[in-house]
Design a protein around this motif. Sequence first.
Motif, PDB file in Angstrom:
ATOM      1  N   GLY A  99       0.793  -1.226   0.000  1.00 40.90           N
ATOM      2  CA  GLY A  99       0.000   0.000   0.000  1.00 40.90           C
ATOM      3  C   GLY A  99       0.821   1.269   0.000  1.00 40.90           C
ATOM      4  N   ASP A 100       2.119   1.187   0.325  1.00 40.81           N
ATOM      5  CA  ASP A 100       2.980   2.376   0.324  1.00 40.81           C
ATOM      6  C   ASP A 100       3.241   2.861  -1.103  1.00 40.81           C
ATOM      7  OD1 ASP A 100       3.275   2.466   3.063  1.00 40.81           O
ATOM      8  OD2 ASP A 100       5.264   1.546   3.100  1.00 40.81           O
ATOM      9  N   VAL A 101       3.494   4.161  -1.205  1.00 43.82           N
ATOM     10  CA  VAL A 101       4.010   4.745  -2.440  1.00 43.82           C
ATOM     11  C   VAL A 101       5.479   5.067  -2.189  1.00 43.82           C
ATOM     12  CG1 VAL A 101       3.874   6.665  -4.068  1.00 43.82           C
ATOM     13  CG2 VAL A 101       1.777   5.704  -3.092  1.00 43.82           C
ATOM     14  N   VAL A 102       6.357   4.464  -2.977  1.00 41.44           N
ATOM     15  CA  VAL A 102       7.796   4.617  -2.752  1.00 41.44           C
ATOM     16  C   VAL A 102       8.442   5.223  -3.985  1.00 41.44           C
ATOM     17  CG1 VAL A 102       8.231   2.232  -3.520  1.00 41.44           C
ATOM     18  CG2 VAL A 102       9.918   3.400  -2.100  1.00 41.44           C
ATOM     19  N   GLU A 103       9.406   6.078  -3.756  1.00 43.31           N
ATOM     20  CA  GLU A 103      10.166   6.679  -4.856  1.00 43.31           C
ATOM     21  C   GLU A 103      11.528   7.127  -4.336  1.00 43.31           C
ATOM     22  OE1 GLU A 103       8.736  10.604  -6.238  1.00 43.31           O
ATOM     23  OE2 GLU A 103       7.225  10.436  -4.646  1.00 43.31           O
ATOM     24  N   MET A 104      12.404   7.482  -5.277  1.00 44.47           N
ATOM     25  CA  MET A 104      13.712   8.014  -4.941  1.00 44.47           C
ATOM     26  C   MET A 104      14.013   9.171  -5.874  1.00 44.47           C
ATOM     27  SD  MET A 104      17.365   5.968  -4.587  1.00 44.47           S
ATOM     28  CE  MET A 104      16.916   5.170  -3.039  1.00 44.47           C
ATOM     29  N   ARG A 105      14.470  10.272  -5.305  1.00 47.19           N
ATOM     30  CA  ARG A 105      14.825  11.448  -6.086  1.00 47.19           C
ATOM     31  C   ARG A 105      16.258  11.843  -5.767  1.00 47.19           C
ATOM     32  NH1 ARG A 105       9.592  15.148  -4.430  1.00 47.19           N
ATOM     33  NH2 ARG A 105       7.929  13.732  -5.208  1.00 47.19           N
ATOM     34  N   ASP A 106      17.135  11.667  -6.742  1.00 52.51           N
ATOM     35  CA  ASP A 106      18.544  12.011  -6.560  1.00 52.51           C
ATOM     36  C   ASP A 106      19.091  11.416  -5.271  1.00 52.51           C
ATOM     37  OD1 ASP A 106      18.611  13.460  -8.951  1.00 52.51           O
ATOM     38  OD2 ASP A 106      17.853  15.258  -7.950  1.00 52.51           O
ATOM     39  N   GLU A 107      18.827  10.124  -5.064  1.00 49.35           N
ATOM     40  CA  GLU A 107      19.337   9.332  -3.935  1.00 49.35           C
ATOM     41  C   GLU A 107      18.539   9.518  -2.645  1.00 49.35           C
ATOM     42  OE1 GLU A 107      21.729   6.521  -4.233  1.00 49.35           O
ATOM     43  OE2 GLU A 107      23.360   7.962  -4.489  1.00 49.35           O
TER      44      GLU A 107
ATOM     45  N   LEU B 171      15.344   8.878  -0.474  1.00 55.49           N
ATOM     46  CA  LEU B 171      14.217   7.949  -0.415  1.00 55.49           C
ATOM     47  C   LEU B 171      12.969   8.676   0.084  1.00 55.49           C
ATOM     48  CD1 LEU B 171      13.126   4.983  -0.472  1.00 55.49           C
ATOM     49  CD2 LEU B 171      13.909   4.810   1.909  1.00 55.49           C
ATOM     50  N   LEU B 172      11.841   8.414  -0.561  1.00 52.69           N
ATOM     51  CA  LEU B 172      10.553   8.955  -0.134  1.00 52.69           C
ATOM     52  C   LEU B 172       9.562   7.812   0.005  1.00 52.69           C
ATOM     53  CD1 LEU B 172      11.762  11.206  -2.429  1.00 52.69           C
ATOM     54  CD2 LEU B 172       9.775  12.446  -1.568  1.00 52.69           C
ATOM     55  N   VAL B 173       8.801   7.817   1.102  1.00 57.67           N
ATOM     56  CA  VAL B 173       7.745   6.839   1.332  1.00 57.67           C
ATOM     57  C   VAL B 173       6.469   7.593   1.674  1.00 57.67           C
ATOM     58  CG1 VAL B 173       6.953   4.895   2.728  1.00 57.67           C
ATOM     59  CG2 VAL B 173       9.368   5.068   2.113  1.00 57.67           C
ATOM     60  N   ASN B 174       5.433   7.400   0.869  1.00 59.23           N
ATOM     61  CA  ASN B 174       4.153   8.097   1.037  1.00 59.23           C
ATOM     62  C   ASN B 174       4.334   9.612   1.095  1.00 59.23           C
ATOM     63  OD1 ASN B 174       2.806   5.595   1.145  1.00 59.23           O
ATOM     64  ND2 ASN B 174       3.223   5.415   3.337  1.00 59.23           N
ATOM     65  N   GLY B 175       5.246  10.101   0.262  1.00 54.99           N
ATOM     66  CA  GLY B 175       5.483  11.537   0.165  1.00 54.99           C
ATOM     67  C   GLY B 175       6.420  12.100   1.205  1.00 54.99           C
ATOM     68  N   GLU B 176       6.806  11.291   2.194  1.00 56.29           N
ATOM     69  CA  GLU B 176       7.730  11.745   3.243  1.00 56.29           C
ATOM     70  C   GLU B 176       9.165  11.472   2.812  1.00 56.29           C
ATOM     71  OE1 GLU B 176       9.216  10.489   7.746  1.00 56.29           O
ATOM     72  OE2 GLU B 176       7.322   9.692   6.956  1.00 56.29           O
ATOM     73  N   ALA B 177       9.981  12.489   2.808  1.00 60.52           N
ATOM     74  CA  ALA B 177      11.382  12.334   2.413  1.00 60.52           C
ATOM     75  C   ALA B 177      12.227  11.925   3.609  1.00 60.52           C
ATOM     76  CB  ALA B 177      11.919  13.630   1.817  1.00 60.52           C
ATOM     77  N   ALA B 178      13.143  11.017   3.377  1.00 55.49           N
ATOM     78  CA  ALA B 178      14.064  10.594   4.437  1.00 55.49           C
ATOM     79  C   ALA B 178      14.967  11.749   4.831  1.00 55.49           C
ATOM     80  CB  ALA B 178      14.895   9.411   3.966  1.00 55.49           C
ATOM     81  N   GLN B 179      15.369  11.745   6.094  1.00 52.71           N
ATOM     82  CA  GLN B 179      16.323  12.724   6.605  1.00 52.71           C
ATOM     83  C   GLN B 179      17.686  12.043   6.739  1.00 52.71           C
ATOM     84  OE1 GLN B 179      15.380  16.017   7.119  1.00 52.71           O
ATOM     85  NE2 GLN B 179      13.487  15.247   6.172  1.00 52.71           N
TER      86      GLN B 179
ATOM     87  N   ARG C 128      16.773   8.360   8.310  1.00 52.28           N
ATOM     88  CA  ARG C 128      15.575   8.248   9.148  1.00 52.28           C
ATOM     89  C   ARG C 128      14.341   8.479   8.279  1.00 52.28           C
ATOM     90  NH1 ARG C 128      19.342  10.858  12.442  1.00 52.28           N
ATOM     91  NH2 ARG C 128      19.608   9.934  14.526  1.00 52.28           N
ATOM     92  N   ILE C 129      13.408   7.512   8.338  1.00 51.84           N
ATOM     93  CA  ILE C 129      12.173   7.645   7.565  1.00 51.84           C
ATOM     94  C   ILE C 129      11.133   6.671   8.089  1.00 51.84           C
ATOM     95  CG2 ILE C 129      12.958   6.012   5.801  1.00 51.84           C
ATOM     96  CD1 ILE C 129      11.373   7.694   3.746  1.00 51.84           C
ATOM     97  N   ALA C 130       9.884   7.127   8.132  1.00 45.11           N
ATOM     98  CA  ALA C 130       8.737   6.276   8.465  1.00 45.11           C
ATOM     99  C   ALA C 130       8.951   5.489   9.749  1.00 45.11           C
ATOM    100  CB  ALA C 130       8.427   5.332   7.306  1.00 45.11           C
ATOM    101  N   GLY C 131       9.544   6.126  10.749  1.00 42.18           N
ATOM    102  CA  GLY C 131       9.710   5.490  12.051  1.00 42.18           C
ATOM    103  C   GLY C 131      10.861   4.523  12.160  1.00 42.18           C
ATOM    104  N   SER C 132      11.717   4.414  11.141  1.00 44.09           N
ATOM    105  CA  SER C 132      12.863   3.518  11.222  1.00 44.09           C
ATOM    106  C   SER C 132      14.130   4.280  10.868  1.00 44.09           C
ATOM    107  CB  SER C 132      12.690   2.323  10.268  1.00 44.09           C
ATOM    108  OG  SER C 132      12.634   2.754   8.920  1.00 44.09           O
TER     109      SER C 132
END
Length: 222
Positions: free
Chosen positions: A96-104, A106-114, A139-143
């Motif tokens: 059910g997640d939407v996953v993508e990567m932009r210039d390295e 990671l984004l999950v459900n529109g949230e960008a990793a820090q 750090r992303i989506a609680g992990s």
Amino acid sequence: MRQWLKDNRGFVVFLLCFGFLRTAVADWNPIPSGSMRPTLLEGDVVFVNRLAFDAKIPLTDISVARLADPVRGDVVTFSSPKDGTRLIKRIVAVPGDVVEMRDEVLLVNGEAAQYTDLAPATEAMGDGVELPAIRATERIAGSRRTVQFLPPTAARRSFGPLRLGADEYFMLGDNRDNSEDSRFIGPVRRKLLIGRAHHILVSADILGGWAPRFERVAAPIQ
């Protein structure tokens, strides 16, 4: 043959129990490549819990009971949907997640990793070849986990967005620029998951004369 079985029945029972244990309950997985650096190194042997997610009929992908759902951040072994090769990667997105990567990134459900704690490192490629690397805490989506980037290499640094199906998981190697993962082989269906990797059992530096790495023995996989 019948007499041999009678004389060696204890050994036969041991082999049957050992085979059942390894194919249905617990397993170990040697790490042959650097795709999960720095979390896992070539020469690590990891313990795999085959009952982490499903109870399966031995030697098949047939589940007889769902025991738990995989979560983002789990390090898992699975059969590649491309060619059946056993791989070990990290789950970064679940059904059910939407996953993508932009210039390295990671984004999950529109949230960008820090990405924090950036530090220079080197990546051993074998035969004395080393590449400059950058390590960071993602750090992303609680992990969270430590990942590695190899700026000089040509890698697939952007993809998606992709919405995962009802039983699909998206896998990435922690060594982002040196990993054949779901960016190349596609999402992994639940039935192809083998188990969750928990701890490192033993470790040897296969790139440096097979010297034992005692500091990695029994280390948890995070």
